[in-house]
Design a protein around this motif. Structure first.
Motif, mmCIF file in Angstrom:
data_model
loop_
_atom_site.group_PDB
_atom_site.id
_atom_site.type_symbol
_atom_site.label_atom_id
_atom_site.label_comp_id
_atom_site.label_asym_id
_atom_site.label_seq_id
_atom_site.Cartn_x
_atom_site.Cartn_y
_atom_site.Cartn_z
ATOM 1 N N MET A 102 0.829 -1.201 0.000
ATOM 2 C CA MET A 102 0.000 0.000 0.000
ATOM 3 C C MET A 102 0.871 1.261 0.000
ATOM 4 O O MET A 102 0.519 2.281 -0.588
ATOM 5 N N TYR A 103 2.030 1.144 0.633
ATOM 6 C CA TYR A 103 2.919 2.307 0.715
ATOM 7 C C TYR A 103 3.812 2.478 -0.511
ATOM 8 O O TYR A 103 4.852 3.129 -0.445
ATOM 9 N N THR A 104 3.372 1.908 -1.628
ATOM 10 C CA THR A 104 3.933 2.323 -2.916
ATOM 11 C C THR A 104 3.267 3.627 -3.351
ATOM 12 O O THR A 104 3.619 4.200 -4.383
ATOM 13 N N SER A 105 2.315 4.107 -2.553
ATOM 14 C CA SER A 105 1.566 5.328 -2.871
ATOM 15 C C SER A 105 2.446 6.554 -3.136
ATOM 16 O O SER A 105 2.061 7.397 -3.958
ATOM 17 N N PRO A 106 3.626 6.706 -2.493
ATOM 18 C CA PRO A 106 4.449 7.877 -2.811
ATOM 19 C C PRO A 106 4.824 7.975 -4.290
ATOM 20 O O PRO A 106 5.012 9.083 -4.811
ATOM 21 N N ILE A 107 4.934 6.831 -4.967
ATOM 22 C CA ILE A 107 5.249 6.851 -6.403
ATOM 23 C C ILE A 107 4.137 7.577 -7.161
ATOM 24 O O ILE A 107 4.388 8.423 -8.023
ATOM 25 N N VAL A 108 2.890 7.257 -6.807
ATOM 26 C CA VAL A 108 1.737 7.894 -7.445
ATOM 27 C C VAL A 108 1.680 9.373 -7.095
ATOM 28 O O VAL A 108 1.480 10.240 -7.963
ATOM 29 N N VAL A 109 1.871 9.671 -5.809
ATOM 30 C CA VAL A 109 1.761 11.051 -5.337
ATOM 31 C C VAL A 109 2.805 11.949 -5.996
ATOM 32 O O VAL A 109 2.480 13.026 -6.521
ATOM 33 N N ILE A 110 4.058 11.507 -5.990
ATOM 34 C CA ILE A 110 5.122 12.335 -6.550
ATOM 35 C C ILE A 110 4.953 12.502 -8.058
ATOM 36 O O ILE A 110 5.101 13.606 -8.598
ATOM 37 N N THR A 111 4.621 11.421 -8.754
ATOM 38 C CA THR A 111 4.453 11.498 -10.211
ATOM 39 C C THR A 111 3.325 12.453 -10.589
ATOM 40 O O THR A 111 3.497 13.335 -11.447
ATOM 41 N N LEU A 112 2.166 12.316 -9.944
ATOM 42 C CA LEU A 112 1.026 13.175 -10.270
ATOM 43 C C LEU A 112 1.235 14.613 -9.786
ATOM 44 O O LEU A 112 0.719 15.556 -10.397
ATOM 45 N N SER A 113 1.989 14.777 -8.702
ATOM 46 C CA SER A 113 2.272 16.131 -8.210
ATOM 47 C C SER A 113 3.118 16.915 -9.213
ATOM 48 O O SER A 113 2.928 18.121 -9.399
ATOM 49 N N VAL A 114 4.033 16.208 -9.862
ATOM 50 C CA VAL A 114 4.857 16.853 -10.891
ATOM 51 C C VAL A 114 3.994 17.254 -12.084
ATOM 52 O O VAL A 114 4.124 18.357 -12.632
ATOM 53 N N ILE A 115 3.064 16.375 -12.466
ATOM 54 C CA ILE A 115 2.222 16.621 -13.641
ATOM 55 C C ILE A 115 1.141 17.659 -13.352
ATOM 56 O O ILE A 115 0.944 18.609 -14.124
ATOM 57 N N LEU A 116 0.453 17.512 -12.221
ATOM 58 C CA LEU A 116 -0.719 18.344 -11.933
ATOM 59 C C LEU A 116 -0.399 19.642 -11.208
ATOM 60 O O LEU A 116 -1.029 20.675 -11.461
ATOM 61 N N PHE A 117 0.572 19.598 -10.290
ATOM 62 C CA PHE A 117 0.852 20.760 -9.461
ATOM 63 C C PHE A 117 2.215 21.389 -9.757
ATOM 64 O O PHE A 117 2.645 22.299 -9.050
ATOM 65 N N LYS A 118 2.877 20.884 -10.791
ATOM 66 C CA LYS A 118 4.159 21.448 -11.246
ATOM 67 C C LYS A 118 5.230 21.448 -10.158
ATOM 68 O O LYS A 118 6.086 22.345 -10.089
ATOM 69 N N GLU A 119 5.187 20.434 -9.270
ATOM 70 C CA GLU A 119 6.228 20.326 -8.256
ATOM 71 C C GLU A 119 7.513 19.794 -8.885
ATOM 72 O O GLU A 119 7.476 19.066 -9.874
ATOM 73 N N LYS A 120 8.638 20.147 -8.285
ATOM 74 C CA LYS A 120 9.931 19.730 -8.832
ATOM 75 C C LYS A 120 10.246 18.286 -8.442
ATOM 76 O O LYS A 120 10.013 17.867 -7.310
ATOM 77 N N LEU A 121 10.778 17.543 -9.411
ATOM 78 C CA LEU A 121 11.224 16.181 -9.142
ATOM 79 C C LEU A 121 12.705 16.241 -8.796
ATOM 80 O O LEU A 121 13.570 16.251 -9.669
ATOM 81 N N THR A 122 13.009 16.275 -7.506
ATOM 82 C CA THR A 122 14.378 16.428 -7.030
ATOM 83 C C THR A 122 15.084 15.075 -6.950
ATOM 84 O O THR A 122 14.430 14.026 -6.922
ATOM 85 N N SER A 170 -7.238 15.240 -2.214
ATOM 86 C CA SER A 170 -7.220 16.066 -1.003
ATOM 87 C C SER A 170 -6.528 17.397 -1.273
ATOM 88 O O SER A 170 -6.968 18.452 -0.790
ATOM 89 N N ARG A 171 -5.471 17.342 -2.040
ATOM 90 C CA ARG A 171 -4.739 18.567 -2.389
ATOM 91 C C ARG A 171 -5.634 19.516 -3.186
ATOM 92 O O ARG A 171 -5.647 20.732 -2.939
ATOM 93 N N PHE A 172 -6.400 18.974 -4.130
ATOM 94 C CA PHE A 172 -7.342 19.799 -4.885
ATOM 95 C C PHE A 172 -8.338 20.474 -3.944
ATOM 96 O O PHE A 172 -8.635 21.660 -4.072
ATOM 97 N N ALA A 173 -8.861 19.707 -2.984
ATOM 98 C CA ALA A 173 -9.856 20.238 -2.046
ATOM 99 C C ALA A 173 -9.262 21.332 -1.164
ATOM 100 O O ALA A 173 -9.875 22.387 -0.956
ATOM 101 N N MET A 174 -8.062 21.084 -0.643
ATOM 102 C CA MET A 174 -7.437 22.071 0.235
ATOM 103 C C MET A 174 -6.996 23.311 -0.525
ATOM 104 O O MET A 174 -6.965 24.413 0.024
ATOM 105 N N ASN A 175 -6.665 23.150 -1.801
ATOM 106 C CA ASN A 175 -6.351 24.317 -2.627
ATOM 107 C C ASN A 175 -7.579 25.207 -2.819
ATOM 108 O O ASN A 175 -7.464 26.394 -3.143
#
Length: 222
Positions: A102-122, A170-175
């Protein structure tokens, strides 16, 4: 004070999530199916959350109709999907394996954050993703007396994907200005509604002959 309390809250969150596997297994021993257990979990959680916020913070209930999709995403896709696939994995693998998949979830979060929220992939994030994946591979062969199969492994990954999508919605909602408590409450509601569609009510009601023995497990799940 926040620096002192925050790690404690993270630890308590990990403890309560970790012991959920015990309540799932025990409830299942009374004949409740995975869909029924998921429904019980979110029904109980919704009731307790509603009572809590009704007493302490009624502003949590206020949302705009146009933003329903955010909570549908966190609840019907994220919370419901994660719990369903997580509990299914528990039936065919050890609790530890189910949790780690279940904790493979960071892969999804980081990948989609780069695509949707333009976060940097460090570089640090990339290293984190690689080590996460390697850890899942190392744990997925056999552990706790369970033989890992491809379907079980894929179902476990689905729990991670849905868990990751919960964070994204959740990020969409909090935004949009919603509080964490509002996101949590409506996630419970939509997860309960989604799970209610899959409950075999005839068998479900029949299992309530064990209510005296299962009531505490229901509360523990919620």
């Amino acid at each position: 004070m926040k620096k002192f309390i925050s790690p404690i809250l993270v630890f308590l969150a990990a403890v309560t999530w970790g012991v959920s596997g015990y309540f799932v297994r025990e409830t299942g021993n009374f004949g409740f199916s995975t869909f029924e257990i998921v429904f019980i979990r979110f029904l109980t959680a919704s009731v307790f959350a509603a009572l809590f916020f009704l007493i302490f913070d009624r502003s949590v209930f206020k949302i705009k109709l146009k933003d329903i999709w955010c909570f549908f995403g966190t609840g019907s896709i994220g919370a419901f999907g994660c719990s369903l696939f997580y509990f299914l994995t528990m039936k065919n693998a050890s609790l530890g394996t189910a949790c780690i998949l279940m904790y493979t979830s960071p892969i999804v979060v980081i990948t989609l954050s780069v695509i949707l929220f333009k976060e940097k992939l460090t570089p640090i994030k990339v290293i984190g993703l690689i080590t996460t994946f390697l850890g899942c591979v190392l744990c997925s062969y056999e552990t706790g007396g369970f033989k890992m199969t491809v379907p079980t492994f894929l179902i476990g990954l689905c729990s991670g994907i849905c868990y990751g999508l919960y964070s994204i919605f959740s990020r969409f909602a909090m935004n949009k200005g919603y509080k964490t408590e509002t996101v949590i409450f409506y996630s419970f509601i939509f997860a309960m509604l989604a799970s209610s569609l899959f409950v075999p009510y005839k068998e479900f009601s029949a299992n309530f002959k064990y209510l005296d023995d299962t009531a505490l497990y229901f509360i523990g799940l919620g």
